[in-house]
Design a protein around this motif. Structure first.
Motif, PDB file in Angstrom:
ATOM      1  N   ILE A 135       0.891  -1.043   0.133  1.00 26.31           N
ATOM      2  CA  ILE A 135      -0.052  -0.116   0.252  1.00 26.31           C
ATOM      3  C   ILE A 135       0.722   1.326   0.028  1.00 26.31           C
ATOM      4  CG2 ILE A 135      -1.624   1.323   1.291  1.00 26.31           C
ATOM      5  CD1 ILE A 135      -2.995  -1.386   2.010  1.00 26.31           C
ATOM      6  N   TRP A 136       1.790   1.060   0.748  1.00 24.99           N
ATOM      7  CA  TRP A 136       2.931   2.525   0.820  1.00 24.99           C
ATOM      8  C   TRP A 136       3.408   2.629  -0.506  1.00 24.99           C
ATOM      9  CZ3 TRP A 136       0.204   3.596   4.724  1.00 24.99           C
ATOM     10  CH2 TRP A 136       0.120   2.854   5.964  1.00 24.99           C
ATOM     11  N   ASN A 137       3.887   1.586  -1.218  1.00 28.69           N
ATOM     12  CA  ASN A 137       4.617   1.895  -2.349  1.00 28.69           C
ATOM     13  C   ASN A 137       3.740   2.304  -3.314  1.00 28.69           C
ATOM     14  OD1 ASN A 137       6.952   0.535  -3.800  1.00 28.69           O
ATOM     15  ND2 ASN A 137       5.270  -0.353  -5.003  1.00 28.69           N
ATOM     16  N   ASP A 138       2.409   1.755  -3.345  1.00 30.30           N
ATOM     17  CA  ASP A 138       1.511   2.179  -4.300  1.00 30.30           C
ATOM     18  C   ASP A 138       1.155   3.785  -4.203  1.00 30.30           C
ATOM     19  OD1 ASP A 138       1.154  -0.160  -5.595  1.00 30.30           O
ATOM     20  OD2 ASP A 138      -0.797  -0.847  -4.554  1.00 30.30           O
ATOM     21  N   LEU A 139       0.991   4.150  -2.983  1.00 28.01           N
ATOM     22  CA  LEU A 139       0.661   5.494  -2.865  1.00 28.01           C
ATOM     23  C   LEU A 139       1.822   6.379  -3.142  1.00 28.01           C
ATOM     24  CD1 LEU A 139      -0.767   5.340   0.820  1.00 28.01           C
ATOM     25  CD2 LEU A 139      -2.066   5.640  -1.349  1.00 28.01           C
ATOM     26  N   ALA A 140       2.869   5.859  -3.018  1.00 27.58           N
ATOM     27  CA  ALA A 140       4.079   6.748  -3.397  1.00 27.58           C
ATOM     28  C   ALA A 140       4.519   6.502  -4.695  1.00 27.58           C
ATOM     29  CB  ALA A 140       5.561   6.339  -2.455  1.00 27.58           C
ATOM     30  N   CYS A 141       3.724   5.708  -5.593  1.00 26.70           N
ATOM     31  CA  CYS A 141       3.842   5.600  -7.166  1.00 26.70           C
ATOM     32  C   CYS A 141       5.211   4.642  -7.609  1.00 26.70           C
ATOM     33  CB  CYS A 141       4.032   6.894  -8.141  1.00 26.70           C
ATOM     34  SG  CYS A 141       2.490   7.922  -7.656  1.00 26.70           S
ATOM     35  N   GLY A 142       5.493   3.927  -6.500  1.00 26.64           N
ATOM     36  CA  GLY A 142       6.645   3.027  -6.701  1.00 26.64           C
ATOM     37  C   GLY A 142       6.379   1.731  -7.655  1.00 26.64           C
ATOM     38  N   ASP A 143       7.293   0.878  -7.990  1.00 28.97           N
ATOM     39  CA  ASP A 143       7.489  -0.195  -8.649  1.00 28.97           C
ATOM     40  C   ASP A 143       6.379  -1.476  -8.045  1.00 28.97           C
ATOM     41  OD1 ASP A 143       7.661  -2.695 -10.214  1.00 28.97           O
ATOM     42  OD2 ASP A 143       9.671  -1.746 -11.156  1.00 28.97           O
ATOM     43  N   ARG A 144       5.267  -1.695  -8.541  1.00 28.99           N
ATOM     44  CA  ARG A 144       4.488  -2.560  -7.725  1.00 28.99           C
ATOM     45  C   ARG A 144       5.119  -4.073  -7.616  1.00 28.99           C
ATOM     46  NH1 ARG A 144      -0.100  -5.553  -6.878  1.00 28.99           N
ATOM     47  NH2 ARG A 144      -1.304  -4.910  -4.719  1.00 28.99           N
ATOM     48  N   ARG A 291      11.741   2.563  -8.468  1.00 25.12           N
ATOM     49  CA  ARG A 291      12.361   1.271  -7.799  1.00 25.12           C
ATOM     50  C   ARG A 291      13.166   1.905  -6.546  1.00 25.12           C
ATOM     51  NH1 ARG A 291      14.047  -4.019 -11.159  1.00 25.12           N
ATOM     52  NH2 ARG A 291      11.886  -4.476 -11.828  1.00 25.12           N
ATOM     53  N   ALA A 292      13.571   3.113  -6.246  1.00 26.21           N
ATOM     54  CA  ALA A 292      14.308   3.448  -5.374  1.00 26.21           C
ATOM     55  C   ALA A 292      13.100   3.759  -4.137  1.00 26.21           C
ATOM     56  CB  ALA A 292      14.811   5.019  -5.673  1.00 26.21           C
ATOM     57  N   THR A 293      11.880   4.256  -4.318  1.00 25.22           N
ATOM     58  CA  THR A 293      10.941   4.324  -3.433  1.00 25.22           C
ATOM     59  C   THR A 293      10.241   2.948  -2.916  1.00 25.22           C
ATOM     60  OG1 THR A 293       8.975   5.610  -2.649  1.00 25.22           O
ATOM     61  CG2 THR A 293       8.718   4.238  -4.907  1.00 25.22           C
ATOM     62  N   THR A 294      10.629   2.020  -3.799  1.00 22.47           N
ATOM     63  CA  THR A 294      10.188   0.481  -3.526  1.00 22.47           C
ATOM     64  C   THR A 294      11.378   0.021  -2.477  1.00 22.47           C
ATOM     65  OG1 THR A 294       9.015   0.195  -5.526  1.00 22.47           O
ATOM     66  CG2 THR A 294       9.722  -1.840  -4.169  1.00 22.47           C
ATOM     67  N   LEU A 295      12.413   0.424  -2.741  1.00 18.81           N
ATOM     68  CA  LEU A 295      13.586   0.128  -1.799  1.00 18.81           C
ATOM     69  C   LEU A 295      13.491   0.666  -0.399  1.00 18.81           C
ATOM     70  CD1 LEU A 295      16.249  -1.171  -1.526  1.00 18.81           C
ATOM     71  CD2 LEU A 295      17.410   0.909  -2.303  1.00 18.81           C
ATOM     72  N   ALA A 296      13.170   1.631  -0.631  1.00 15.61           N
ATOM     73  CA  ALA A 296      12.806   2.836   0.651  1.00 15.61           C
ATOM     74  C   ALA A 296      11.684   1.885   1.600  1.00 15.61           C
ATOM     75  CB  ALA A 296      12.877   4.143   0.438  1.00 15.61           C
ATOM     76  N   PHE A 297      10.695   1.658   0.918  1.00 18.46           N
ATOM     77  CA  PHE A 297       9.450   1.227   1.763  1.00 18.46           C
ATOM     78  C   PHE A 297       9.573  -0.126   2.250  1.00 18.46           C
ATOM     79  CE2 PHE A 297       7.522   5.248   0.065  1.00 18.46           C
ATOM     80  CZ  PHE A 297       7.036   5.721   1.379  1.00 18.46           C
ATOM     81  N   THR A 298      10.355  -0.925   1.516  1.00 16.27           N
ATOM     82  CA  THR A 298      10.447  -2.374   1.963  1.00 16.27           C
ATOM     83  C   THR A 298      11.599  -2.424   3.018  1.00 16.27           C
ATOM     84  OG1 THR A 298      11.842  -2.483  -0.034  1.00 16.27           O
ATOM     85  CG2 THR A 298       9.590  -3.496  -0.071  1.00 16.27           C
ATOM     86  N   ALA A 299      12.305  -1.559   2.894  1.00 11.54           N
ATOM     87  CA  ALA A 299      13.321  -1.584   4.087  1.00 11.54           C
ATOM     88  C   ALA A 299      12.993  -0.729   5.423  1.00 11.54           C
ATOM     89  CB  ALA A 299      14.693  -0.759   3.564  1.00 11.54           C
ATOM     90  N   ALA A 300      11.911   0.292   5.335  1.00 10.88           N
ATOM     91  CA  ALA A 300      11.466   0.827   6.329  1.00 10.88           C
ATOM     92  C   ALA A 300      10.480   0.386   7.150  1.00 10.88           C
ATOM     93  CB  ALA A 300      11.005   2.451   5.909  1.00 10.88           C
ATOM     94  N   GLY A 301       9.565  -0.567   6.562  1.00 10.82           N
ATOM     95  CA  GLY A 301       8.503  -1.186   7.003  1.00 10.82           C
ATOM     96  C   GLY A 301       8.993  -2.298   7.688  1.00 10.82           C
TER      97      GLY A 301
END
Length: 366
Positions: A135-144, A291-301
Motif C-alpha cells: 500500500i505504501w509503495n502504491d501511494l508513493a507511485c513505486g514499482d509494484r 524502484r528507489a521508493t520501493t527499496l525505501a518502503f520495503t526497508a523501512a516497514g
C-alpha cells in the motif's frame, strides 16, 4: 510538479479500512482494555486451549493476519528483481544487515532499563515488512511488481533466517558487546518454531491459493475478484489479536503508560533513518524513482504481524515483548503515510522522477 495530487488520488482509492487504520487500531486497543476490566478471568479462558503454548483464539488471529498478505504475492515473478542487482543487493543489505542492527542499537539506547520491551523491539527489527508495504509503495507511485517480488524474497528468507538472527541479536551480540544480560532464556529454535508456524503455514497456503486459483480461473479473476474479498481478513485478524492482547495487558498498560510511550520513540527514529538511508542509497546507485521508493518502503516497514506472533509464541501473550509488537503498527501507519508525501516530493531528484506517474487502480490497493 504537485506531489500532493498523486497521493491524494491514491489515498482516495484505499478502502475505508485501510484509510483509517490508526483509528481502528486505537479503538481495538481501547476495546481490549475494557474487555480486560469487564472479564477478569479472561486469561484463564484463553489459556484453556493452547497450541504450542499459544492460546487457540490468538493463534487463529495471527494466522488470519498473515494469509491474505502472502496470497497477494506473485511468486512467479521472482526473476524480474533478482536480475536487477542495483535493487536486489541494496535491498538484502538494508533488510537483513542494516535494519536489524539499527533497531538493536535504538532499542538499547532508548530502553536500557526495560528488557522486555527492548527484546520486543529487537524482534520487530528482525521481522521485515511483507504486509502494508504494498500500500505504501502504491501511494508513493513505486514499482509494484518489484515490491511484490521483494515481499516474496523477504517471506522466504524469514522462514530460514529469523531464528538464527534472533538468537544472534538477543543472546550472542549483547555478550560480545559486554551489555548487561536480561536473563531472558530464548533459543534460536524457539523463535524458528514460531516463524515456521505463523509464517510457514500461511506462506504455503498463500502460494497454493494463488497457484490453484490462477490455474482454475485466471490471474485477472484472482487479482480483481478474489484478492479484494480476502484482503480485509488480514486487518480483521490484526484487530482481533490486538483486542485480546490489550485485554491481557490491561494492568501493565494502565499502571505504566509512560513505558508504552517510550516504545514509540525508537520506532519513530527507526522509520525515519531506514527510509532516508534507503532513498539516499537508491539515488547513489542511480535507481529510477519507482524502484528507489520501493527499496525505501520495503526497508523501512516491518512485519508487525510476525513480530507479534513470535513474541507471543516465545514469551507469552501477556509479555512486554508482545506489547512492544502491538504498539508498532499504531506508530508505523501514520509515519509511513507521511513518508509517502516526502517520497513524492523528492521524486524530482531521481531518474524518471519527472515523468507522469502511472495511476493506481482501485483493485491494486484493495
Amino acid at each position: 510538479m504537485d506531489s500532493r495530487a498523486p497521493a491524494a488520488r491514491a489515498t482516495g482509492r484505499l478502502s475505508t479500512l485501510d484509510r483509517f487504520l490508526p483509528v481502528w487500531i486505537g479503538l481495538a486497543m481501547a476495546a481490549g482494555l475494557l474487555l480486560g476490566r469487564m472479564v477478569p478471568g479472561l486469561q484463564g479462558v484463553l489459556e484453556a486451549v493452547e497450541i504450542d503454548g499459544v492460546s487457540l483464539p490468538i493463534a487463529l488471529g495471527l494466522l488470519l493476519m498473515m494469509y491474505p498478505v502472502l496470497a497477494k504475492v506473485r511468486y512467479d515473478r521472482l526473476d524480474t528483481v533478482t536480475r536487477d542487482h542495483r535493487l536486489l543487493i541494496p535491498s538484502l543489505v538494508l533488510n537483513w544487515l542494516v535494519g536489524p542492527a539499527v533497531m538493536f542499537a535504538l532499542a538499547w539506547l532508548f530502553l536500557p532499563d526495560l528488557p522486555e520491551y527492548r527484546t520486543g523491539l529487537i524482534i520487530v527489527g528482525l521481522a521485515r515488512c511483507i504486509a502494508m508495504v504494498i500500500i505504501w509503495n502504491d501511494l508513493a507511485c513505486g514499482d509494484r511488481e518489484a515490491a511484490a517480488v521483494l515481499v516474496a524474497l523477504n517471506s522466504v528468507f524469514q522462514v530460514f533466517m529469523f531464528g538464527v538472527l534472533g538468537w544472534f541479536y538477543l543472546e550472542v551480540l549483547p555478550g560480545w558487546l559486554g551489555l548487561p544480560q536480561s536473563g531472558i532464556d530464548v533459543s534460536a529454535w524457539d523463535i524458528a518454531k514460531s516463524v515456521l508456524i505463523f509464517l510457514g503455514i500461511p506462506l504455503v497456503a498463500g502460494y497454493l491459493t494463488r497457484t490453484l486459483g490462477e490455474r482454475a480461473r485466471g490471474r485477472a479473476w484472482y487479482e480483481e475478484r478474489f484478492l479484494p474479498r480476502i484482503g480485509p481478513v488480514a486487518l480483521y485478524g490484526l484487530l482481533f489479536t490486538i483486542v485480546l492482547l490489550f485485554a491481557l495487558q490491561g494492568d501493565a498498560i494502565t499502571s505504566q503508560p509512560l513505558d508504552v510511550a517510550r516504545i514509540a520513540n525508537p520506532l519513530l527514529l527507526y522509520f525515519a533513518l531506514m527510509w532516508g538511508l534507503s532513498m539516499l542509497l537508491g539515488w547513489l546507485v542511480r535507481l529510477r524513482y519507482e524502484r528507489a521508493t520501493t527499496l525505501a518502503f520495503t526497508a523501512a516497514g516491518n512485519n508487525f504481524e510476525l513480530a507479534i506472533a513470535v513474541a507471543i509464541g516465545v514469551f507469552g501473550a501477556a509479555s512486554g515483548q508482545a506489547l512492544a509488537g502491538v504498539v508498532g503498527p499504531l506508530i508505523e501507519v501514520p509515519v509511513l503515510v507521511g513518508l509517502v508525501y516526502v517520497s513524492l516530493w523528492v521524486r524530482r531528484f531521481f531518474p524518471g522522477g519527472t515523468e507522469r506517474p502511472t495511476p493506481v487502480k482501485a483493485a491494486d490497493t484493495a
